[in-house]
Design a protein around this motif. Structure first.
Motif, PDB file in Angstrom:
ATOM      1  N   MET A 182       3.756  -4.470  -6.104  1.00 42.77           N
ATOM      2  CA  MET A 182       2.673  -5.257  -5.565  1.00 42.77           C
ATOM      3  C   MET A 182       1.375  -4.473  -5.778  1.00 42.77           C
ATOM      4  O   MET A 182       1.370  -3.245  -5.718  1.00 42.77           O
ATOM      5  N   PHE A 183       0.305  -5.186  -6.012  1.00 39.55           N
ATOM      6  CA  PHE A 183      -0.995  -4.560  -6.204  1.00 39.55           C
ATOM      7  C   PHE A 183      -1.976  -5.051  -5.151  1.00 39.55           C
ATOM      8  O   PHE A 183      -1.866  -6.169  -4.662  1.00 39.55           O
ATOM      9  N   MET A 184      -2.925  -4.179  -4.834  1.00 33.39           N
ATOM     10  CA  MET A 184      -3.920  -4.499  -3.812  1.00 33.39           C
ATOM     11  C   MET A 184      -5.242  -3.864  -4.215  1.00 33.39           C
ATOM     12  O   MET A 184      -5.290  -2.686  -4.584  1.00 33.39           O
ATOM     13  N   ASP A 185      -6.305  -4.631  -4.148  1.00 31.35           N
ATOM     14  CA  ASP A 185      -7.628  -4.072  -4.384  1.00 31.35           C
ATOM     15  C   ASP A 185      -8.095  -3.379  -3.112  1.00 31.35           C
ATOM     16  O   ASP A 185      -7.847  -3.859  -2.006  1.00 31.35           O
ATOM     17  N   SER A 186      -8.758  -2.230  -3.282  1.00 32.42           N
ATOM     18  CA  SER A 186      -9.232  -1.468  -2.132  1.00 32.42           C
ATOM     19  C   SER A 186     -10.583  -0.842  -2.477  1.00 32.42           C
ATOM     20  O   SER A 186     -10.986  -0.841  -3.639  1.00 32.42           O
ATOM     21  N   PRO A 187     -11.255  -0.280  -1.493  1.00 31.48           N
ATOM     22  CA  PRO A 187     -12.537   0.384  -1.760  1.00 31.48           C
ATOM     23  C   PRO A 187     -12.430   1.593  -2.696  1.00 31.48           C
ATOM     24  O   PRO A 187     -13.436   2.038  -3.229  1.00 31.48           O
ATOM     25  N   VAL A 188     -11.227   2.123  -2.897  1.00 30.07           N
ATOM     26  CA  VAL A 188     -11.070   3.265  -3.806  1.00 30.07           C
ATOM     27  C   VAL A 188     -10.442   2.875  -5.133  1.00 30.07           C
ATOM     28  O   VAL A 188     -10.181   3.728  -5.973  1.00 30.07           O
ATOM     29  N   GLY A 189     -10.198   1.594  -5.336  1.00 30.91           N
ATOM     30  CA  GLY A 189      -9.610   1.117  -6.584  1.00 30.91           C
ATOM     31  C   GLY A 189      -8.375   0.281  -6.324  1.00 30.91           C
ATOM     32  O   GLY A 189      -7.954   0.089  -5.179  1.00 30.91           O
ATOM     33  N   ARG A 190      -7.801  -0.193  -7.397  1.00 35.59           N
ATOM     34  CA  ARG A 190      -6.590  -1.024  -7.306  1.00 35.59           C
ATOM     35  C   ARG A 190      -5.396  -0.127  -6.978  1.00 35.59           C
ATOM     36  O   ARG A 190      -5.152   0.868  -7.647  1.00 35.59           O
ATOM     37  N   LEU A 191      -4.661  -0.492  -5.919  1.00 35.08           N
ATOM     38  CA  LEU A 191      -3.507   0.288  -5.478  1.00 35.08           C
ATOM     39  C   LEU A 191      -2.208  -0.393  -5.897  1.00 35.08           C
ATOM     40  O   LEU A 191      -2.096  -1.621  -5.840  1.00 35.08           O
ATOM     41  N   ARG A 192      -1.251   0.416  -6.287  1.00 35.82           N
ATOM     42  CA  ARG A 192       0.106  -0.054  -6.566  1.00 35.82           C
ATOM     43  C   ARG A 192       0.928   0.345  -5.348  1.00 35.82           C
ATOM     44  O   ARG A 192       0.904   1.517  -4.930  1.00 35.82           O
ATOM     45  N   ILE A 193       1.655  -0.608  -4.757  1.00 33.69           N
ATOM     46  CA  ILE A 193       2.486  -0.353  -3.577  1.00 33.69           C
ATOM     47  C   ILE A 193       3.914  -0.728  -3.953  1.00 33.69           C
ATOM     48  O   ILE A 193       4.165  -1.852  -4.385  1.00 33.69           O
ATOM     49  N   VAL A 194       4.839   0.227  -3.786  1.00 35.53           N
ATOM     50  CA  VAL A 194       6.216   0.029  -4.237  1.00 35.53           C
ATOM     51  C   VAL A 194       7.193   0.271  -3.092  1.00 35.53           C
ATOM     52  O   VAL A 194       7.052   1.232  -2.344  1.00 35.53           O
ATOM     53  N   GLU A 195       8.173  -0.601  -3.008  1.00 34.88           N
ATOM     54  CA  GLU A 195       9.252  -0.475  -2.028  1.00 34.88           C
ATOM     55  C   GLU A 195      10.573  -0.351  -2.773  1.00 34.88           C
ATOM     56  O   GLU A 195      10.759  -0.961  -3.817  1.00 34.88           O
ATOM     57  N   THR A 196      11.485   0.430  -2.225  1.00 31.71           N
ATOM     58  CA  THR A 196      12.864   0.478  -2.705  1.00 31.71           C
ATOM     59  C   THR A 196      13.773   0.452  -1.492  1.00 31.71           C
ATOM     60  O   THR A 196      13.639   1.293  -0.594  1.00 31.71           O
ATOM     61  N   GLN A 197      14.647  -0.536  -1.448  1.00 34.69           N
ATOM     62  CA  GLN A 197      15.657  -0.664  -0.398  1.00 34.69           C
ATOM     63  C   GLN A 197      15.084  -0.566   1.010  1.00 34.69           C
ATOM     64  O   GLN A 197      15.612   0.119   1.878  1.00 34.69           O
ATOM     65  N   GLY A 198      13.958  -1.238   1.242  1.00 35.18           N
ATOM     66  CA  GLY A 198      13.384  -1.307   2.578  1.00 35.18           C
ATOM     67  C   GLY A 198      12.488  -0.152   2.960  1.00 35.18           C
ATOM     68  O   GLY A 198      12.045  -0.077   4.101  1.00 35.18           O
ATOM     69  N   PHE A 199      12.229   0.753   2.035  1.00 29.81           N
ATOM     70  CA  PHE A 199      11.363   1.899   2.299  1.00 29.81           C
ATOM     71  C   PHE A 199      10.184   1.908   1.344  1.00 29.81           C
ATOM     72  O   PHE A 199      10.322   1.580   0.160  1.00 29.81           O
ATOM     73  N   LEU A 200       9.043   2.324   1.850  1.00 31.20           N
ATOM     74  CA  LEU A 200       7.866   2.507   1.015  1.00 31.20           C
ATOM     75  C   LEU A 200       8.096   3.744   0.161  1.00 31.20           C
ATOM     76  O   LEU A 200       8.400   4.822   0.675  1.00 31.20           O
ATOM     77  N   LYS A 201       7.987   3.594  -1.162  1.00 35.10           N
ATOM     78  CA  LYS A 201       8.246   4.700  -2.083  1.00 35.10           C
ATOM     79  C   LYS A 201       6.979   5.203  -2.759  1.00 35.10           C
ATOM     80  O   LYS A 201       6.928   6.344  -3.197  1.00 35.10           O
ATOM     81  N   GLU A 202       5.991   4.335  -2.882  1.00 33.74           N
ATOM     82  CA  GLU A 202       4.788   4.750  -3.595  1.00 33.74           C
ATOM     83  C   GLU A 202       3.582   3.928  -3.173  1.00 33.74           C
ATOM     84  O   GLU A 202       3.671   2.727  -2.977  1.00 33.74           O
ATOM     85  N   ILE A 203       2.467   4.624  -3.028  1.00 39.45           N
ATOM     86  CA  ILE A 203       1.145   4.012  -3.018  1.00 39.45           C
ATOM     87  C   ILE A 203       0.329   4.905  -3.939  1.00 39.45           C
ATOM     88  O   ILE A 203       0.222   6.114  -3.708  1.00 39.45           O
ATOM     89  N   SER A 204      -0.158   4.320  -5.000  1.00 42.31           N
ATOM     90  CA  SER A 204      -0.922   5.105  -5.967  1.00 42.31           C
ATOM     91  C   SER A 204      -2.019   4.233  -6.556  1.00 42.31           C
ATOM     92  O   SER A 204      -1.992   3.010  -6.435  1.00 42.31           O
ATOM     93  N   LEU A 205      -2.965   4.888  -7.185  1.00 42.71           N
ATOM     94  CA  LEU A 205      -3.990   4.149  -7.905  1.00 42.71           C
ATOM     95  C   LEU A 205      -3.331   3.543  -9.129  1.00 42.71           C
ATOM     96  O   LEU A 205      -2.686   4.251  -9.912  1.00 42.71           O
ATOM     97  N   ALA A 206      -3.472   2.247  -9.295  1.00 41.87           N
ATOM     98  CA  ALA A 206      -2.759   1.530 -10.342  1.00 41.87           C
ATOM     99  C   ALA A 206      -3.144   1.989 -11.740  1.00 41.87           C
ATOM    100  O   ALA A 206      -2.335   1.917 -12.659  1.00 41.87           O
ATOM    101  N   ASP A 207      -4.356   2.488 -11.907  1.00 37.86           N
ATOM    102  CA  ASP A 207      -4.782   2.888 -13.247  1.00 37.86           C
ATOM    103  C   ASP A 207      -4.534   4.362 -13.534  1.00 37.86           C
ATOM    104  O   ASP A 207      -4.919   4.864 -14.573  1.00 37.86           O
ATOM    105  N   ILE A 208      -3.870   5.072 -12.611  1.00 43.37           N
ATOM    106  CA  ILE A 208      -3.536   6.481 -12.842  1.00 43.37           C
ATOM    107  C   ILE A 208      -2.026   6.622 -12.728  1.00 43.37           C
ATOM    108  O   ILE A 208      -1.487   6.705 -11.624  1.00 43.37           O
ATOM    109  N   PRO A 209      -1.314   6.625 -13.863  1.00 42.24           N
ATOM    110  CA  PRO A 209       0.153   6.708 -13.803  1.00 42.24           C
ATOM    111  C   PRO A 209       0.628   8.136 -13.647  1.00 42.24           C
ATOM    112  O   PRO A 209       1.437   8.637 -14.405  1.00 42.24           O
TER     113      PRO A 209
END
Length: 167
Positions: A1-28
């Motif tokens: 899932m992606f979300m726009d924020s004041p610091v840039g576009r965020l990538r939010i990832v879940e695996t098996q009911g747990f939050l696994k990642e929140i990162s800037l979508a353009d910085i892999p």
């Protein structure tokens, strides 16, 4: 899932009911798996979920509240992958109060490894859940902003936001 924020576009990832990642979508940026090996981001999480789920929607809502200055603490199920040492650092980061900072050396001391400031910096760099695990609150021993995977401009924005709403 992606979300726009004041610091840039965020990538939010879940695996098996747990939050696994929140990162800037353009910085892999590289991340660390449960065996401590550096991996790439969401594409390598088995069973990663990026469509909307309850956990992802809660994360998005809490991030919106954080950016609005309403939320100071997150209440999300976290399960970041990393070595035992990285896990201890990330746990210590969650103890840094909103609007405050700590040095890498202070975090090293807090986890019982006072000479491990550089290793704390490495753990911060590989923090897969930015903002919620607040590695942006860690600064250099001289009080300067140093080392942030998303860039020092993003670190400054996050700290400025917290200073604005702290109190």
């Amino acid at each position: 899932m992606f979300m726009d924020s004041p610091v840039g576009r965020l990538r939010i990832v879940e695996t098996q009911g747990f939050l696994k990642e929140i990162s800037l979508a353009d910085i892999p940026g590289a991340r660390v798996n449960k065996d401590g090996k550096i991996i790439k981001t969401v594409e390598n999480f088995p069973q990663a979920v990026t469509q909307k789920t309850e956990v992802l929607e809660r994360a998005q809502q809490q991030l919106k509240e954080y950016f609005a200055g309403i939320r100071k603490n997150f209440e999300l199920p976290l399960k970041p992958d990393g070595t035992t040492f990285f896990q201890s650092v990330w746990s210590a980061l969650t103890d840094i109060p909103y609007g405050e900072t700590r040095t890498y050396g202070e975090i090293a001391s807090a986890i019982g490894k006072p000479s491990a400031a550089r290793a704390v910096g490495m753990a911060n760099h590989h923090n897969p859940i930015m903002i919620v695990i607040p590695c942006h609150r860690v600064i250099g021993s001289n009080g300067q902003l140093v080392g942030y995977a998303g860039g020092l401009d993003v670190k400054k924005k996050l700290l400025d936001l917290e200073m604005k709403y702290a109190g």
